[in-house]
Every structure is written in C-alpha cells, then in structure tokens.
Write an enzyme that holds these catalytic residues in place. Structure first.
Site, PDB file in Angstrom:
ATOM      1  N   LYS A   1       0.829  -1.219   0.000  1.00 49.96           N
ATOM      2  CA  LYS A   1       0.000   0.000   0.000  1.00 49.96           C
ATOM      3  C   LYS A   1       0.860   1.265   0.000  1.00 49.96           C
ATOM      4  O   LYS A   1       0.613   2.180  -0.773  1.00 49.96           O
ATOM      5  CB  LYS A   1      -0.910   0.060   1.246  1.00 49.96           C
ATOM      6  CG  LYS A   1      -1.989  -0.985   1.297  1.00 49.96           C
ATOM      7  CD  LYS A   1      -2.965  -0.706   2.435  1.00 49.96           C
ATOM      8  CE  LYS A   1      -2.343  -0.732   3.817  1.00 49.96           C
ATOM      9  NZ  LYS A   1      -1.824  -2.040   4.244  1.00 49.96           N
TER      10      LYS A   1
ATOM     11  N   ARG B   1      -9.446   1.148   8.390  1.00 47.38           N
ATOM     12  CA  ARG B   1      -9.057  -0.229   8.670  1.00 47.38           C
ATOM     13  C   ARG B   1     -10.180  -0.986   9.373  1.00 47.38           C
ATOM     14  O   ARG B   1     -10.022  -2.179   9.651  1.00 47.38           O
ATOM     15  CB  ARG B   1      -7.818  -0.230   9.552  1.00 47.38           C
ATOM     16  CG  ARG B   1      -6.536  -0.595   8.799  1.00 47.38           C
ATOM     17  CD  ARG B   1      -5.439  -0.507   9.799  1.00 47.38           C
ATOM     18  NE  ARG B   1      -4.259  -1.221   9.518  1.00 47.38           N
ATOM     19  CZ  ARG B   1      -3.146  -0.674   9.039  1.00 47.38           C
ATOM     20  NH1 ARG B   1      -3.102   0.577   8.677  1.00 47.38           N
ATOM     21  NH2 ARG B   1      -2.058  -1.403   8.907  1.00 47.38           N
TER      22      ARG B   1
ATOM     23  N   ARG C   1      11.234  -6.415   4.278  1.00 50.75           N
ATOM     24  CA  ARG C   1      10.922  -4.990   4.145  1.00 50.75           C
ATOM     25  C   ARG C   1      11.856  -4.125   4.985  1.00 50.75           C
ATOM     26  O   ARG C   1      12.213  -4.470   6.107  1.00 50.75           O
ATOM     27  CB  ARG C   1       9.476  -4.746   4.582  1.00 50.75           C
ATOM     28  CG  ARG C   1       9.117  -3.272   4.557  1.00 50.75           C
ATOM     29  CD  ARG C   1       7.669  -3.057   4.464  1.00 50.75           C
ATOM     30  NE  ARG C   1       6.988  -3.253   5.738  1.00 50.75           N
ATOM     31  CZ  ARG C   1       5.701  -2.933   5.917  1.00 50.75           C
ATOM     32  NH1 ARG C   1       4.992  -2.467   4.904  1.00 50.75           N
ATOM     33  NH2 ARG C   1       5.133  -3.138   7.085  1.00 50.75           N
TER      34      ARG C   1
ATOM     35  N   ARG D   1      11.128  -2.643  10.517  1.00 50.55           N
ATOM     36  CA  ARG D   1      10.180  -2.185  11.534  1.00 50.55           C
ATOM     37  C   ARG D   1      10.032  -3.259  12.603  1.00 50.55           C
ATOM     38  O   ARG D   1      10.043  -4.438  12.292  1.00 50.55           O
ATOM     39  CB  ARG D   1       8.808  -1.952  10.887  1.00 50.55           C
ATOM     40  CG  ARG D   1       8.629  -0.558  10.382  1.00 50.55           C
ATOM     41  CD  ARG D   1       7.431  -0.427   9.485  1.00 50.55           C
ATOM     42  NE  ARG D   1       6.181  -0.984  10.025  1.00 50.55           N
ATOM     43  CZ  ARG D   1       5.003  -0.806   9.437  1.00 50.55           C
ATOM     44  NH1 ARG D   1       4.908  -0.112   8.319  1.00 50.55           N
ATOM     45  NH2 ARG D   1       3.911  -1.339   9.959  1.00 50.55           N
TER      46      ARG D   1
ATOM     47  N   ARG E   1      -0.809  -9.384  12.938  1.00 50.96           N
ATOM     48  CA  ARG E   1      -1.310  -8.302  12.068  1.00 50.96           C
ATOM     49  C   ARG E   1      -2.191  -8.873  10.960  1.00 50.96           C
ATOM     50  O   ARG E   1      -3.201  -8.265  10.582  1.00 50.96           O
ATOM     51  CB  ARG E   1      -0.138  -7.512  11.473  1.00 50.96           C
ATOM     52  CG  ARG E   1       0.547  -6.643  12.525  1.00 50.96           C
ATOM     53  CD  ARG E   1       1.880  -6.144  12.053  1.00 50.96           C
ATOM     54  NE  ARG E   1       1.782  -5.186  10.978  1.00 50.96           N
ATOM     55  CZ  ARG E   1       2.778  -4.923  10.126  1.00 50.96           C
ATOM     56  NH1 ARG E   1       3.918  -5.577  10.215  1.00 50.96           N
ATOM     57  NH2 ARG E   1       2.619  -4.026   9.201  1.00 50.96           N
TER      58      ARG E   1
HETATM   59  P1  AMP Z   1       0.818   0.492   8.868  1.00 50.88           P
HETATM   60  O1  AMP Z   1       2.100   1.217   8.711  1.00 50.88           O
HETATM   61  O2  AMP Z   1      -0.281   1.080   8.025  1.00 50.88           O
HETATM   62  O3  AMP Z   1       0.951  -0.994   8.699  1.00 50.88           O
HETATM   63  O4  AMP Z   1       0.349   0.729  10.387  1.00 50.88           O
HETATM   64  C1  AMP Z   1       1.138   0.285  11.482  1.00 50.88           C
HETATM   65  C2  AMP Z   1       0.272   0.108  12.703  1.00 50.88           C
HETATM   66  O5  AMP Z   1      -0.337   1.362  13.049  1.00 50.88           O
HETATM   67  C3  AMP Z   1      -0.896  -0.860  12.534  1.00 50.88           C
HETATM   68  O6  AMP Z   1      -0.518  -2.203  12.724  1.00 50.88           O
HETATM   69  C4  AMP Z   1      -1.848  -0.348  13.610  1.00 50.88           C
HETATM   70  O7  AMP Z   1      -1.429  -0.760  14.907  1.00 50.88           O
HETATM   71  C5  AMP Z   1      -1.656   1.160  13.526  1.00 50.88           C
HETATM   72  N1  AMP Z   1      -2.603   1.774  12.561  1.00 50.88           N
HETATM   73  C6  AMP Z   1      -2.303   2.417  11.400  1.00 50.88           C
HETATM   74  N2  AMP Z   1      -3.415   2.843  10.775  1.00 50.88           N
HETATM   75  C7  AMP Z   1      -4.455   2.458  11.563  1.00 50.88           C
HETATM   76  C8  AMP Z   1      -5.867   2.581  11.462  1.00 50.88           C
HETATM   77  N3  AMP Z   1      -6.444   3.178  10.414  1.00 50.88           N
HETATM   78  N4  AMP Z   1      -6.609   2.060  12.466  1.00 50.88           N
HETATM   79  C9  AMP Z   1      -6.061   1.468  13.545  1.00 50.88           C
HETATM   80  N5  AMP Z   1      -4.737   1.286  13.684  1.00 50.88           N
HETATM   81  C10 AMP Z   1      -3.936   1.785  12.713  1.00 50.88           C
END
Ligand code: AMP
Length: 210
Positions: free
Chosen positions: A13, A88, A123, A156, A167
């Site tokens: 994404k 999400r 990654r 990360r 996740r």
């Molecule tokens: P990402 O980088 O988009 O994978 O986000 C990393 C982490 O941030 C996720 O695993 C969630 O813990 C949190 N997070 C990011 N966006 C959201 C969202 N829209 N709703 C809830 N948690 C989020």
C-alpha cells in the site's frame, strides 16, 4: 480525486500510494506513518498507540479517526488525497462518510498471506521519511540507506514474524470486510499484486485512471 488503498499489511500500500501521489500530485496520508512519528516523539497520542502497534493490534478507532480528520483538513488536501492504511475498520469507513468525505475509488491490492510473510521479513523502511524498500524486490541503491533522503532504512519492529501473524489475523478479522463495504457502493477495484513493484504500479495507475 479522493482515493483509498486497501490491502493486507505488506501488500504494498505504502509504495503504491507513493506512486499515485507523485503521479496525481495529491498527498499520501498514512495513519501508520503519523502514528510512528508520534511514538518516536513520545507525544500523548504516541504513548497511547505504542502498545497496540507493537502487538500487531489496531489503535482504537477514536484515536485514528481524530488523526485523519485533522490531516485532511490541511490545505494540501483540498484537491484530493490518497489514504494508505485508513480506514481499517467499518466504523472508520463510516466516520469518513459522517465527515462528508466523498471517496472516488477504492483500490484493493490483492496479495496472498504466504507472499506477505516473505515480503514483510525483507521490508526495510526509512526511519526519517518513511519510504519503503525490500531487500530483494526493491532494494535501496546503497544497502541500509534511503535513496530519497539518506536516512537509515531499517526493519520495523512490527515486521517481526510473530507480530506479522497477529497483524494478518487482525487484517482478516477487521479490515478485509471493508472490501465488501466499498464493493456494495460500486467503488471497489481489485488489483492483483505482482512480484515486481513496477508491474503492480502499472496496474494500479490503470485502475486509478479507468
Ligand atoms: P501500517 O504502517 O499502516 O501498517 O500501520 C502500522 C500500525 O499502526 C498498525 O498495525 C496499527 O497498529 C496502527 N494503525 C495504522 N493505521 C491504523 C488505522 N487506520 N486504524 C487502527 N490502527 C492503525
């Protein structure tokens, strides 16, 4: 144009949102990046979010909805934006509607779970600007160094294998139903993720322009 990129963690994404952002000249809004920045800076919000993020769970809806609302009110969003990692959950998607945000298209990046596990282990993400790389499929020109800003490209914490499993579980339970939510509104376009980032980008841009 207001766009959403849906997909499992590691479906690409962030990378594809960046491509669309460059091509259309609209900002990429990543709630994950905003949250990571808050964690790094030790803000109240960051302190609240840290535990959820490190365990592979979602941060509570009211926190991320607040972040999103503030971000899209900024000046650079007035000609559109691409949401990467938001919504999400169904309540987050409903919150967008309540805010009066019209979404033009939702691109769903389709990648199998087994592929995701390999992708996330390779990654690397820039600590400074958030640009995303993969040691095999999309390496930075110099190992460990971001092409864009010279920051450190590192793994990360939540890309650790046991956190990735959690996740993915969270994704299937809470985020995957959004495909149906937007399909029913006639906004969903599915794009099959390819091995090569460039090949996926071509399909994504085609879907955006269709
Ligand atoms: P990402 O980088 O988009 O994978 O986000 C990393 C982490 O941030 C996720 O695993 C969630 O813990 C949190 N997070 C990011 N966006 C959201 C969202 N829209 N709703 C809830 N948690 C989020």
């Amino acid at each position: 144009m207001n766009l959403i990129l849906l997909g499992a963690p590691g479906a690409g994404k962030g990378t594809q949102a960046e491509v669309i952002s460059d091509k259309l000249g609209i900002p990429q809004i990543s709630t994950g990046n905003i949250l990571r920045e808050a964690v790094k800076n030790g803000t109240d919000m960051g302190v609240k979010a840290k535990g959820f993020m490190e365990s592979g769970a979602l941060v509570p809806d009211e926190v991320v909805i607040g972040i999103l609302k503030d971000r899209i009110a900024e000046d650079d969003c007035k000609n559109g934006f691409i949401l990467d990692g938001f919504p999400r959950t169904v309540p987050q998607a409903e919150a967008l509607e309540t805010m009066g945000v019209n979404i033009d298209k939702v691109i769903s990046l389709e990648v199998a779970d087994e592929t995701i596990q390999g992708r996330l282990s390779g990654r690397r993400v820039c600590e400074k600007c958030g640009a995303s790389y993969h040691v095999e499929f999309n390496p930075p020109k110099t190992e460990g160094i971001c092409d864009k800003c010279g920051g450190n490209a590192v793994q990360r914490k939540d890309d650790a294998p046991e956190t990735v499993i959690e996740r993915l579980r969270t994704y299937h339970e809470q985020t995957a139903p959004l495909a149906d939510f937007y399909d029913k509104k006639g906004k969903l376009v599915k794009v099959q993720g390819q091995d090569e980032v460039k090949a996926t980008s071509e399909l994504v841009l085609k879907a955006v322009n269709a």
